[in-house]
Design a protein around this motif. Structure first.
Motif, short mmCIF file in Angstrom:
data_model
loop_
_atom_site.label_atom_id
_atom_site.label_comp_id
_atom_site.label_asym_id
_atom_site.label_seq_id
_atom_site.Cartn_x
_atom_site.Cartn_y
_atom_site.Cartn_z
N ARG A 27 -105.80 87.33 54.09
CA ARG A 27 -104.78 86.74 54.39
C ARG A 27 -104.59 86.17 55.87
O ARG A 27 -104.37 84.96 56.13
CB ARG A 27 -103.51 87.17 53.97
CG ARG A 27 -103.05 87.33 52.67
CD ARG A 27 -101.70 87.86 52.35
NE ARG A 27 -101.20 89.06 52.98
CZ ARG A 27 -101.36 90.14 52.39
NH1 ARG A 27 -101.91 90.37 51.14
NH2 ARG A 27 -101.03 91.22 52.97
N GLN A 28 -104.92 86.95 56.71
CA GLN A 28 -104.92 86.66 58.05
C GLN A 28 -106.21 85.56 58.42
O GLN A 28 -105.78 84.65 59.20
CB GLN A 28 -105.29 88.05 58.94
CG GLN A 28 -104.17 88.97 59.13
CD GLN A 28 -102.94 88.31 59.84
OE1 GLN A 28 -103.20 88.08 61.12
NE2 GLN A 28 -101.82 88.35 59.07
N ARG A 31 -104.72 82.13 57.11
CA ARG A 31 -103.95 81.77 58.25
C ARG A 31 -104.41 81.06 59.65
O ARG A 31 -104.15 80.03 60.08
CB ARG A 31 -102.94 82.82 58.70
CG ARG A 31 -101.50 82.72 58.30
CD ARG A 31 -100.54 83.76 58.74
NE ARG A 31 -99.70 83.12 59.97
CZ ARG A 31 -99.64 84.06 61.15
NH1 ARG A 31 -100.00 85.41 61.14
NH2 ARG A 31 -98.94 83.44 62.12
N SER A 32 -105.53 81.97 60.04
CA SER A 32 -106.03 81.41 61.36
C SER A 32 -106.63 80.11 61.23
O SER A 32 -106.61 79.28 61.91
CB SER A 32 -107.07 82.62 61.98
OG SER A 32 -106.88 83.89 61.67
#
Lengths: 290, 275
Positions: A27-28, A31-32
């Motif tokens: 998920r991170q 997002r990035s």
């Protein structure tokens, strides 16, 4: 996703906790990527607006970014660039050889070599001090003025000026490399009965050259664009071709074309430099761990 | 010339070191060797008149505190340092004569260093064959065969094509010993060859040096390993502040030292050694 890969023998499947961590990292990552894309778009738009919104933008676009002039001047500039490329290869090879020779002469010991050493040292001082443009003028205008028989053309003389200047820089890079090899390596080689020259050739220089290959390549990247200064001596290279095109069209677009071509020429060399630097850094850290 | 240290094995003063007919002529004969470092006021003597004769097949172990001159003496013998006074004869040749060809002398002496000093850009095999090929002009195949035979003997045949940084310290040091041995030296010098090694790797290197003693190699060994000195030495020399203060059979010097400073040095070693 790592947890879906076939598992090696003896490694248990990841625990629910580990699976939750992997989902979090995924998920991170998503997002990035989104954030980076968004901020790039915003900055790009702002830059574009600032430049195209400038009061003189229309005039600048006409005189620097005219697609018709670019198309027309491109073949001539490409012809010129071919000359730059050949000149670069010859000058780079000659400067590397001459630089290595001068570095070697500077390391020679013994009273007999004093004049050689002094000459090599003053060479590196002089040619690192004097601007390349002046060396080119002196070579291309001064040497033919001597009216010696068999004086080569301005292309060779201009190339010689570039070699003279750059070999003084490369000599210092080589010398730094030679001096960075630990004295114990020299002691080990001499203790085996190798002569000074054999020690240099088989033990010191191979290690020195490996260590300094990143800064050497960096100097070659600098040389890549400085071969354009040969135009001052008269030969029609990319810069000179662009200049002629500018004179014919009263439009500066050919300069932009030549600049873009030089960047394109530099990219592979820069990429190789980065790759070699990275490899050297890795090897260094491997040496440190041993 | 300084008076020779009392020892029956080295009648340094009484014989001519250059006489080839003398059956007792030593392989190595150091007489009154001085070496100082620094200049002017800062000049500090490291060797202060060393007399040392080493005979064929003899193993001499140098002990003494750091800075006592062990390494400097070995480096002087190998002409890596120039002596400030005195003479060193190798098989009757005065190698301290400034006109001597240092490269030719070094080809007759093998030295192994504390930090191995293998060439990192060459494989183990190339490290070993460099001198045979470039100095002795042997053919590559011949030099490599000789190197592989020796590597096999020290248990490193499988590592011949590896680079030094892929080897353990003990393996690197054994390769360095082979590199010195392959030139068939008349004399081998060992400069604290186990000091840079992890304790569990010391044994393999010392075993190799003991093997060389079995082959009859003439050796001078600087070491801090007293147990090893006791096993391998024919003679132990205790160096103190640049002179050989005491020498003799290992049991004599190590168990029954005559000099208070030798006792002090050995006692300090015992105190710091793990129980």
């Amino acid at each position: 996703m790592p947890s879906q890969l076939p598992l090696a023998d003896g490694i248990p499947p990841p625990s629910p906790l580990q699976r939750e961590r992997e989902r979090y990292h995924q998920r991170q990552t998503v997002r990035s990527v989104l954030v980076a894309a968004l901020s790039t778009a915003v900055v790009g738009t702002l830059l574009l607006l600032a430049i195209t919104g400038a009061p003189g933008w229309d005039r600048v676009r006409e005189s620097f970014l005219d697609p018709d002039v670019a198309r027309e001047s491109l073949p001539r500039i490409l012809d010129g660039l071919w000359l730059n490329l050949r000149l670069l290869v010859v000058c780079a090879a000659s400067a590397l050889v001459l630089g290595l020779l001068i570095a070697f002469l500077r390391t020679l010991r013994g009273p007999m070599f004093f004049p050689v050493r002094a000459l090599a040292t003053s060479y590196t001082y002089a040619f690192r001090g004097v601007p390349l443009i002046i060396v080119i003028y002196l070579m291309a205008l001064g040497v033919p003025g001597l009216r010696l028989q068999g004086t080569p053309g301005v292309l060779v003389l201009g190339g010689a000026a570039i070699v003279l200047t750059y070999s003084s820089y490369l000599a210092e890079v080589f010398r730094a490399g030679i001096e960075s090899v630990h004295p114990s390596q020299r002691a080990a080689a001499r203790s085996l009965g190798l002569s000074y020259r054999q020690t240099m050739r088989f033990v010191i220089l191979p290690q020195a050259v490996r260590r300094v290959s990143p800064p050497l390549l960096n100097d070659l990247v600098a040389m890549q664009k400085d071969v354009g200064l040969i135009s001052l001596a008269g030969p029609i290279d990319a810069v000179r071709a662009a200049e002629i095109a500018v004179g014919n069209t009263y439009n500066f677009t050919p300069y932009v074309v030549a600049g873009a071509l030089f960047i394109a020429l530099a990219i592979p060399l820069v990429a190789v430099t980065d790759w070699v630097t990275l490899r050297a850094a890795r090897r260094q850290s491997a040496e440190g761990a041993a | 010339m300084a008076a020779p240290t009392a020892d029956s094995a080295s009648p340094a003063d009484s014989t001519d070191p250059t006489n080839p007919a003398d059956p007792t002529r030593p392989v190595l004969d150091c007489r009154g060797v001085w070496k100082t470092f620094g200049k002017g006021r800062d000049r500090t003597p490291v060797l202060r008149g060393i007399d040392l004769a080493v005979h064929e097949h003899e193993v001499v172990v140098l002990i003494g505190a750091s800075g006592s001159g062990k390494s400097t003496l070995l480096r002087c013998v190998n002409l890596l340092e120039r002596v400030d006074d005195g003479t060193i004869h190798l098989d009757g040749d005065d190698i301290t004569d400034p006109r001597v060809n240092a490269d030719a002398v070094r080809q007759r002496i093998g030295i192994v260093f504390q930090a191995f000093n293998l060439f990192p850009h060459l494989t183990v095999l190339d490290n070993i064959t460099l001198a045979p090929r470039r100095v002795h002009r042997r053919a590559r195949a011949e030099a490599e065969q000789a190197a592989l035979d020796l590597l096999d003997r020290v248990g490193l045949a499988g590592k011949a094509r590896e680079y030094p940084d892929r080897l353990s310290g003990g393996q690197q040091q054994r390769a360095a010993i082979v590199r010195a041995l392959v030139n068939s030296p008349r004399l081998m010098l060992f400069d604290e060859v186990t000091s840079a090694l992890d304790p569990e790797l010391v044994g393999e290197v010392l075993a190799l040096v003991s093997d060389l003693k079995g082959d009859g190699m003439t050796m001078v060994i600087a070491t801090h390993e007293m147990g090893f000195a006791r096993r391998v030495a024919d003679r132990v020399c205790f160096l103190d502040r640049g002179v050989i203060l005491e020498q003799g059979r290992p049991e004599q010097v190590l168990d029954n030292p005559a000099e208070p400073r030798t006792r002090q040095f050995l006692q300090r070693l015992l105190d710091t050694e793990p129980a």
